[in-house]
Design a protein around this motif. Structure first.
Motif, PDB file in Angstrom:
ATOM      1  N   ALA A   1       0.946  -1.358   0.117  1.00  0.00           N
ATOM      2  CA  ALA A   1      -0.048   0.033   0.073  1.00  0.00           C
ATOM      3  C   ALA A   1       0.882   1.057   0.027  1.00  0.00           C
ATOM      4  CB  ALA A   1      -1.005  -0.028   1.250  1.00  0.00           C
ATOM      5  N   ALA A   2       1.941   1.178   0.668  1.00  0.00           N
ATOM      6  CA  ALA A   2       2.923   2.475   0.950  1.00  0.00           C
ATOM      7  C   ALA A   2       3.632   2.553  -0.528  1.00  0.00           C
ATOM      8  CB  ALA A   2       3.865   2.142   1.983  1.00  0.00           C
ATOM      9  N   LYS A   3       3.929   1.366  -1.069  1.00  0.00           N
ATOM     10  CA  LYS A   3       4.819   1.487  -2.303  1.00  0.00           C
ATOM     11  C   LYS A   3       3.938   1.915  -3.413  1.00  0.00           C
ATOM     12  CE  LYS A   3       7.772  -2.415  -0.898  1.00  0.00           C
ATOM     13  NZ  LYS A   3       8.268  -3.899  -1.163  1.00  0.00           N
ATOM     14  N   ALA A   4       2.665   1.489  -3.572  1.00  0.00           N
ATOM     15  CA  ALA A   4       1.698   1.795  -4.589  1.00  0.00           C
ATOM     16  C   ALA A   4       1.289   3.418  -4.496  1.00  0.00           C
ATOM     17  CB  ALA A   4       0.451   1.020  -4.461  1.00  0.00           C
ATOM     18  N   THR A   5       1.540   4.097  -3.050  1.00  0.00           N
ATOM     19  CA  THR A   5       1.345   5.331  -3.149  1.00  0.00           C
ATOM     20  C   THR A   5       2.507   6.143  -3.508  1.00  0.00           C
ATOM     21  OG1 THR A   5       0.064   5.091  -1.035  1.00  0.00           O
ATOM     22  CG2 THR A   5       0.972   7.165  -1.179  1.00  0.00           C
ATOM     23  N   VAL A   6       3.656   5.720  -3.455  1.00  0.00           N
ATOM     24  CA  VAL A   6       4.923   6.339  -3.861  1.00  0.00           C
ATOM     25  C   VAL A   6       4.921   6.163  -5.388  1.00  0.00           C
ATOM     26  CG1 VAL A   6       7.224   6.277  -3.980  1.00  0.00           C
ATOM     27  CG2 VAL A   6       6.172   6.016  -1.869  1.00  0.00           C
ATOM     28  N   ARG A   7       4.524   5.077  -6.067  1.00  0.00           N
ATOM     29  CA  ARG A   7       4.538   4.956  -7.280  1.00  0.00           C
ATOM     30  C   ARG A   7       3.396   5.714  -8.005  1.00  0.00           C
ATOM     31  NH1 ARG A   7       4.762  -0.407  -6.094  1.00  0.00           N
ATOM     32  NH2 ARG A   7       2.516  -0.753  -6.689  1.00  0.00           N
ATOM     33  N   LEU A   8       2.425   5.826  -7.462  1.00  0.00           N
ATOM     34  CA  LEU A   8       1.185   6.661  -8.224  1.00  0.00           C
ATOM     35  C   LEU A   8       1.630   8.107  -8.197  1.00  0.00           C
ATOM     36  CD1 LEU A   8      -1.789   7.343  -8.755  1.00  0.00           C
ATOM     37  CD2 LEU A   8      -2.342   7.145  -6.418  1.00  0.00           C
ATOM     38  N   LEU A   9       2.027   8.721  -6.886  1.00  0.00           N
ATOM     39  CA  LEU A   9       2.446  10.071  -6.911  1.00  0.00           C
ATOM     40  C   LEU A   9       3.457  10.487  -7.767  1.00  0.00           C
ATOM     41  CD1 LEU A   9       1.886  10.712  -3.074  1.00  0.00           C
ATOM     42  CD2 LEU A   9       0.263  11.582  -4.878  1.00  0.00           C
ATOM     43  N   GLU A  10       4.751   9.532  -7.860  1.00  0.00           N
ATOM     44  CA  GLU A  10       5.987   9.772  -8.774  1.00  0.00           C
ATOM     45  C   GLU A  10       5.253   9.927 -10.197  1.00  0.00           C
ATOM     46  OE1 GLU A  10       9.606   8.391  -6.046  1.00  0.00           O
ATOM     47  OE2 GLU A  10       8.723   6.998  -7.736  1.00  0.00           O
ATOM     48  N   ARG A  11       4.408   8.811 -10.477  1.00  0.00           N
ATOM     49  CA  ARG A  11       3.873   8.851 -11.850  1.00  0.00           C
ATOM     50  C   ARG A  11       2.948  10.095 -12.149  1.00  0.00           C
ATOM     51  NH1 ARG A  11       0.099   4.387 -11.980  1.00  0.00           N
ATOM     52  NH2 ARG A  11      -1.708   5.811 -12.220  1.00  0.00           N
ATOM     53  N   LEU A  12       2.575  10.904 -11.224  1.00  0.00           N
ATOM     54  CA  LEU A  12       1.590  12.007 -11.365  1.00  0.00           C
ATOM     55  C   LEU A  12       2.677  13.259 -11.463  1.00  0.00           C
ATOM     56  CD1 LEU A  12      -1.479  11.562  -9.285  1.00  0.00           C
ATOM     57  CD2 LEU A  12      -1.433  11.385 -11.784  1.00  0.00           C
ATOM     58  N   GLY A  13       4.225  13.047 -11.436  1.00  0.00           N
ATOM     59  CA  GLY A  13       5.023  13.960 -11.370  1.00  0.00           C
ATOM     60  C   GLY A  13       5.485  14.689 -10.217  1.00  0.00           C
ATOM     61  N   HIS A  14       5.196  14.008  -9.075  1.00  0.00           N
ATOM     62  CA  HIS A  14       5.613  14.574  -7.668  1.00  0.00           C
ATOM     63  C   HIS A  14       6.777  13.884  -7.209  1.00  0.00           C
ATOM     64  CE1 HIS A  14       1.966  16.938  -8.140  1.00  0.00           C
ATOM     65  NE2 HIS A  14       1.415  15.861  -8.484  1.00  0.00           N
ATOM     66  N   GLU A  15       7.579  14.490  -6.278  1.00  0.00           N
ATOM     67  CA  GLU A  15       8.483  14.058  -5.498  1.00  0.00           C
ATOM     68  C   GLU A  15       7.962  13.431  -4.188  1.00  0.00           C
ATOM     69  OE1 GLU A  15      12.905  15.183  -3.642  1.00  0.00           O
ATOM     70  OE2 GLU A  15      11.703  16.782  -4.483  1.00  0.00           O
ATOM     71  N   VAL A  16       8.349  12.526  -3.775  1.00  0.00           N
ATOM     72  CA  VAL A  16       7.931  11.603  -2.525  1.00  0.00           C
ATOM     73  C   VAL A  16       9.130  11.264  -1.868  1.00  0.00           C
ATOM     74  CG1 VAL A  16       6.770   9.946  -1.328  1.00  0.00           C
ATOM     75  CG2 VAL A  16       5.836  10.694  -3.715  1.00  0.00           C
ATOM     76  N   VAL A  17       9.334  11.914  -0.625  1.00  0.00           N
ATOM     77  CA  VAL A  17      10.252  11.731   0.434  1.00  0.00           C
ATOM     78  C   VAL A  17       9.831  10.927   1.600  1.00  0.00           C
ATOM     79  CG1 VAL A  17      11.766  13.752  -0.216  1.00  0.00           C
ATOM     80  CG2 VAL A  17      10.097  13.939   1.560  1.00  0.00           C
ATOM     81  N   PHE A  18      10.710  10.295   2.199  1.00  0.00           N
ATOM     82  CA  PHE A  18      10.544   9.350   3.264  1.00  0.00           C
ATOM     83  C   PHE A  18      11.242   9.641   4.523  1.00  0.00           C
ATOM     84  CE2 PHE A  18      10.921   5.681   6.161  1.00  0.00           C
ATOM     85  CZ  PHE A  18       9.513   5.027   6.352  1.00  0.00           C
ATOM     86  N   PRO A  19      10.628  10.356   5.582  1.00  0.00           N
ATOM     87  CA  PRO A  19      11.326  10.744   6.750  1.00  0.00           C
ATOM     88  C   PRO A  19      11.724   9.608   7.407  1.00  0.00           C
ATOM     89  CG  PRO A  19       9.549  12.363   6.352  1.00  0.00           C
ATOM     90  CD  PRO A  19       9.414  11.205   5.504  1.00  0.00           C
ATOM     91  N   GLN A  20      12.784   9.522   7.904  1.00  0.00           N
ATOM     92  CA  GLN A  20      13.504   8.249   8.188  1.00  0.00           C
ATOM     93  C   GLN A  20      13.233   7.977   9.784  1.00  0.00           C
ATOM     94  OE1 GLN A  20      15.011   5.772   6.865  1.00  0.00           O
ATOM     95  NE2 GLN A  20      15.042   6.224   4.986  1.00  0.00           N
ATOM     96  N   ASP A  21      12.809   9.304  10.530  1.00  0.00           N
ATOM     97  CA  ASP A  21      12.806   9.145  11.883  1.00  0.00           C
ATOM     98  C   ASP A  21      11.318   8.907  12.442  1.00  0.00           C
ATOM     99  OD1 ASP A  21      15.220   9.849  12.327  1.00  0.00           O
ATOM    100  OD2 ASP A  21      14.852  12.063  12.642  1.00  0.00           O
ATOM    101  N   GLN A  22      10.351   8.826  11.440  1.00  0.00           N
ATOM    102  CA  GLN A  22       8.927   8.505  11.819  1.00  0.00           C
ATOM    103  C   GLN A  22       8.811   7.201  12.521  1.00  0.00           C
ATOM    104  OE1 GLN A  22       6.176   7.501   8.477  1.00  0.00           O
ATOM    105  NE2 GLN A  22       7.867   8.462   7.163  1.00  0.00           N
ATOM    106  N   THR A  23       7.751   7.201  13.255  1.00  0.00           N
ATOM    107  CA  THR A  23       7.219   5.740  14.124  1.00  0.00           C
ATOM    108  C   THR A  23       5.833   6.039  14.037  1.00  0.00           C
ATOM    109  OG1 THR A  23       7.649   6.862  16.318  1.00  0.00           O
ATOM    110  CG2 THR A  23       9.567   5.844  15.401  1.00  0.00           C
ATOM    111  N   CYS A  24       5.310   5.238  15.076  1.00  0.00           N
ATOM    112  CA  CYS A  24       3.776   5.122  15.154  1.00  0.00           C
ATOM    113  C   CYS A  24       3.223   6.508  15.694  1.00  0.00           C
ATOM    114  CB  CYS A  24       3.447   4.067  16.308  1.00  0.00           C
ATOM    115  SG  CYS A  24       1.693   4.174  16.688  1.00  0.00           S
TER     116      CYS A  24
END
Length: 258
Positions: A18-41
């Motif tokens: 689900a998360a990977k698909a979110t990234v693929r979708l937004l990148e396909r639409l031309g946006h940059e997706v970043v993943f903040p490494q410090d995130q938790t629950c």
């Protein structure tokens, strides 16, 4: 647009597609997706089960992690609901007004996926292709807490090849509710039975939703029935595209590439 992905616990540990698909979708639409490494629950589990001190530490971390970003997206109405409606309350309950104000600022920039696509990016046709009969379950938090309305349905109606069928009594809870399903197992099971009966009545191949938690609950029940109905996150459907015009490999035999 530069968008920060808030992955959520369930997507990170159990449903990474689900998360990977979110990234693929937004990148396909031309946006940059970043993943903040410090995130938790985000702390929703702790808040809902009465552990405000533990939740406060998670709220502080969440605010610190996502404060630098102008837009945050999560493939979960439930977790977005917690960020919007619980974080500032937890901070104020601890007497930390500065944290509460910062939490409100982050919350205003945090969106569930369908909200981001329709309200912020102004798109309903994302170029998806998904040749299956699909029914949509509007999860409680997305429906009642953050009020996404018909945005997921508007997106699904534009997916090529998709046969969208209405789910009877769609607004009824599936019975998950986090720890509710554990503490009130009999009630939860009865609610799930109703939801599965309605899903099966649609003769859909796929039941979709915007929360992996509800899909886990519904999917678990359907798998025990050997019903042949899959549960697939909305992001995975929207990220699917028509196969290339060459012999299908193993990943293409379902008629889509994801």
């Amino acid at each position: 647009m530069r968008i920060a992905l808030f992955v959520t616990c369930l997507a990170d540990t159990l449903f990474p597609e689900a998360a990977k698909a979110t990234v693929r979708l937004l990148e396909r639409l031309g946006h940059e997706v970043v993943f903040p490494q410090d995130q938790t629950c985000c702390g929703q589990m702790h808040i809902n089960t009465g552990y405000p001190d533990d939740a406060l530490r998670l709220v502080r971390r969440h605010v610190r992690t996502f404060a630098p970003y102008d837009v945050v997206v999560a493939p979960s109405g439930s977790c977005v609901g917690s960020v919007r409606h619980q974080h500032a309350t937890v901070a104020r309950g601890a007497g930390d007004e500065r944290l509460a104000s910062r939490a409100e600022e982050v919350a205003r920039r945090t969106y569930e996926l369908s909200e981001l696509l329709v309200d912020v990016l102004g798109v309903t046709d994302v170029g998806a292709f998904y040749p299956h009969r699909v029914t949509y379950h509007p999860t409680c938090h997305s429906l009642r807490m953050i009020r996404v309305g018909d945005k997921p349905l508007r997106l699904l109606r534009q997916v090529r090849g998709l046969d969208l069928v209405e789910l009877p009594q769609a607004e009824q809870c599936c019975g998950f509710g986090g720890t509710f399903a554990v503490k009130n197992a009999d009630t939860s099971t009865a609610m799930l039975a109703d939801k599965m009966r309605h899903v099966l009545s649609t003769r859909a191949d796929v039941c979709t939703a915007g929360d992996t938690s509800c899909l886990m609950h519904i999917g678990g029940g359907l798998s025990r029935l050997r019903a042949g109905v899959r549960t697939v996150h909305l992001a995975e459907i929207l990220a699917s595209t028509e196969p290339a015009a060459h012999p299908a490999g193993p990943a293409q035999r379902d008629g889509v590439t994801a």
